[in-house]
Write an enzyme that holds these catalytic residues in place. Sequence first.
Site, PDB file in Angstrom:
ATOM      1  N   ARG A 191       0.847  -1.175   0.000  1.00  0.00           N
ATOM      2  CA  ARG A 191       0.000   0.000   0.000  1.00  0.00           C
ATOM      3  C   ARG A 191       0.890   1.235   0.000  1.00  0.00           C
ATOM      4  NH1 ARG A 191      -4.461   1.377   4.545  1.00  0.00           N
ATOM      5  NH2 ARG A 191      -2.617   1.704   5.800  1.00  0.00           N
ATOM      6  N   THR A 239      -0.666   7.637  -0.929  1.00  0.00           N
ATOM      7  CA  THR A 239      -1.983   7.596  -1.592  1.00  0.00           C
ATOM      8  C   THR A 239      -2.886   6.508  -1.010  1.00  0.00           C
ATOM      9  OG1 THR A 239      -1.242   5.962  -3.212  1.00  0.00           O
ATOM     10  CG2 THR A 239      -0.893   8.287  -3.770  1.00  0.00           C
ATOM     11  N   ASP A 272       0.605  -2.294  12.292  1.00  0.00           N
ATOM     12  CA  ASP A 272       1.019  -2.789  10.973  1.00  0.00           C
ATOM     13  C   ASP A 272       1.299  -4.282  11.058  1.00  0.00           C
ATOM     14  OD1 ASP A 272       2.799  -3.579   8.774  1.00  0.00           O
ATOM     15  OD2 ASP A 272       2.761  -1.452   8.266  1.00  0.00           O
ATOM     16  N   ASP A 326       4.786  -5.587   9.691  1.00  0.00           N
ATOM     17  CA  ASP A 326       5.894  -5.245  10.597  1.00  0.00           C
ATOM     18  C   ASP A 326       5.858  -6.103  11.855  1.00  0.00           C
ATOM     19  OD1 ASP A 326       6.953  -3.367   8.925  1.00  0.00           O
ATOM     20  OD2 ASP A 326       6.079  -1.630   9.952  1.00  0.00           O
TER      21      ASP A 326
HETATM   22  C1  PRP Z   1      -1.101  -4.119   4.683  1.00  0.00           C
HETATM   23  C2  PRP Z   1      -1.996  -5.323   4.899  1.00  0.00           C
HETATM   24  C3  PRP Z   1      -2.864  -5.297   3.686  1.00  0.00           C
HETATM   25  C4  PRP Z   1      -3.040  -3.822   3.431  1.00  0.00           C
HETATM   26  C5  PRP Z   1      -4.391  -3.413   3.943  1.00  0.00           C
HETATM   27  O1  PRP Z   1      -0.099  -4.425   3.810  1.00  0.00           O
HETATM   28  O2  PRP Z   1      -1.294  -6.519   5.060  1.00  0.00           O
HETATM   29  O3  PRP Z   1      -2.305  -5.946   2.556  1.00  0.00           O
HETATM   30  O4  PRP Z   1      -2.006  -3.158   4.159  1.00  0.00           O
HETATM   31  O5  PRP Z   1      -4.653  -2.096   3.641  1.00  0.00           O
HETATM   32  P1  PRP Z   1      -5.749  -1.653   2.588  1.00  0.00           P
HETATM   33  O6  PRP Z   1      -6.971  -2.447   2.872  1.00  0.00           O
HETATM   34  O7  PRP Z   1      -5.940  -0.187   2.881  1.00  0.00           O
HETATM   35  O8  PRP Z   1      -5.218  -1.871   1.206  1.00  0.00           O
HETATM   36  P2  PRP Z   1       1.113  -3.414   3.514  1.00  0.00           P
HETATM   37  O9  PRP Z   1       0.786  -2.542   2.357  1.00  0.00           O
HETATM   38  O10 PRP Z   1       1.488  -2.706   4.780  1.00  0.00           O
HETATM   39  O11 PRP Z   1       2.250  -4.377   3.009  1.00  0.00           O
HETATM   40  P3  PRP Z   1       3.031  -5.532   3.807  1.00  0.00           P
HETATM   41  O12 PRP Z   1       2.069  -6.680   3.981  1.00  0.00           O
HETATM   42  O13 PRP Z   1       4.132  -5.856   2.864  1.00  0.00           O
HETATM   43  O14 PRP Z   1       3.513  -4.997   5.118  1.00  0.00           O
HETATM   44  N1  URA Z   2      -2.361  -2.394   7.146  1.00  0.00           N
HETATM   45  C1  URA Z   2      -2.008  -2.833   8.383  1.00  0.00           C
HETATM   46  O1  URA Z   2      -1.093  -3.647   8.523  1.00  0.00           O
HETATM   47  N2  URA Z   2      -2.688  -2.350   9.430  1.00  0.00           N
HETATM   48  C2  URA Z   2      -3.688  -1.457   9.308  1.00  0.00           C
HETATM   49  O2  URA Z   2      -4.281  -1.059  10.333  1.00  0.00           O
HETATM   50  C3  URA Z   2      -4.042  -1.009   8.025  1.00  0.00           C
HETATM   51  C4  URA Z   2      -3.370  -1.503   6.966  1.00  0.00           C
END
Ligand code: PRP
Ligand code: URA
Length: 241
Positions: free
Chosen positions: A136, A140, A232, A235
């Site tokens: 994400r 944006t 997150d 993380d």
């Molecule tokens: C997080 C999570 C989802 C997304 C959710 O991933 O694991 O994939 O955000 O957010 P959304 O519904 O607003 O799209 P992230 O982009 O942080 O990537 P990661 O899993 O690599 O940490």
């Molecule tokens: N992605 C995450 O990992 N946590 C949130 O709360 C939203 C998006």
Amino acid sequence: ETNFDGGRHSRRVEKIRNYEKCKRTEYCTNKKVERLNIVEHPLVKHKVSIIRDKNTTVKEFRELVQEIAGLMVYEITRNLPLEEVKVETPITETVAYSLAGKKMAIVPILRAGLGMVDGILQLIPNAKVGHVGLYRDPETLEPVEYYCKLPGDIGERDIFILDPMLATGGSAAAAIELVKRKGGKKITLVCLIAAPEGVEKVHSQHPDVDIYTAALDDHLNDHGYIVPGLGDAGDRLFGTR
Ligand code: PRP
Ligand code: URA
């Protein structure tokens, strides 16, 4: 967003938000949101509370995400068709039941969806595993695709897309779109924590997709994080920051 559709979107988000609050009361059945399933098991609730806690370690967090995903398998597979089979027990021959040859695929959204894979494979060891890479954009909040590899016969499989967090819904909706473009037909989204906004987005863009979540939270904050949420997920699973 309210102005474009005369408030329909915000009314739906409000309805989804109220669903969690009202579903234990008598009138809740009238307000049930179709295609949203909240897994209510006490063990799931207990474990979700621990992963929400900011003091939970990476090791515990990782173990619990797997365990919760495993417990959710009972619900997400509830409607799998069965067929009758003959079995000879040590006592006699009998008719028993076997899964009706349905093939399954699980598709984690990288990275955080990976944390749910092993918990599910423990119970469905023959499922094929595809991967969709999305992150994400922090500015944006739009999903950016960077990887996609799915089983060749994805169109013949029951597909479970995995992501612990359904926030704006952008990542899940994009992942579903991608899987459909590659031929996926019967798709279920499995997450641990969902925001009403994400449920609304997935349902409006993909009305054919059932969502299973361990918890439906209240709202998103200004940075697109789920409140109360768990922070997150990627993380916390991988110890990055
Ligand atoms: C997080 C999570 C989802 C997304 C959710 O991933 O694991 O994939 O955000 O957010 P959304 O519904 O607003 O799209 P992230 O982009 O942080 O990537 P990661 O899993 O690599 O940490
Ligand atoms: N992605 C995450 O990992 N946590 C949130 O709360 C939203 C998006």
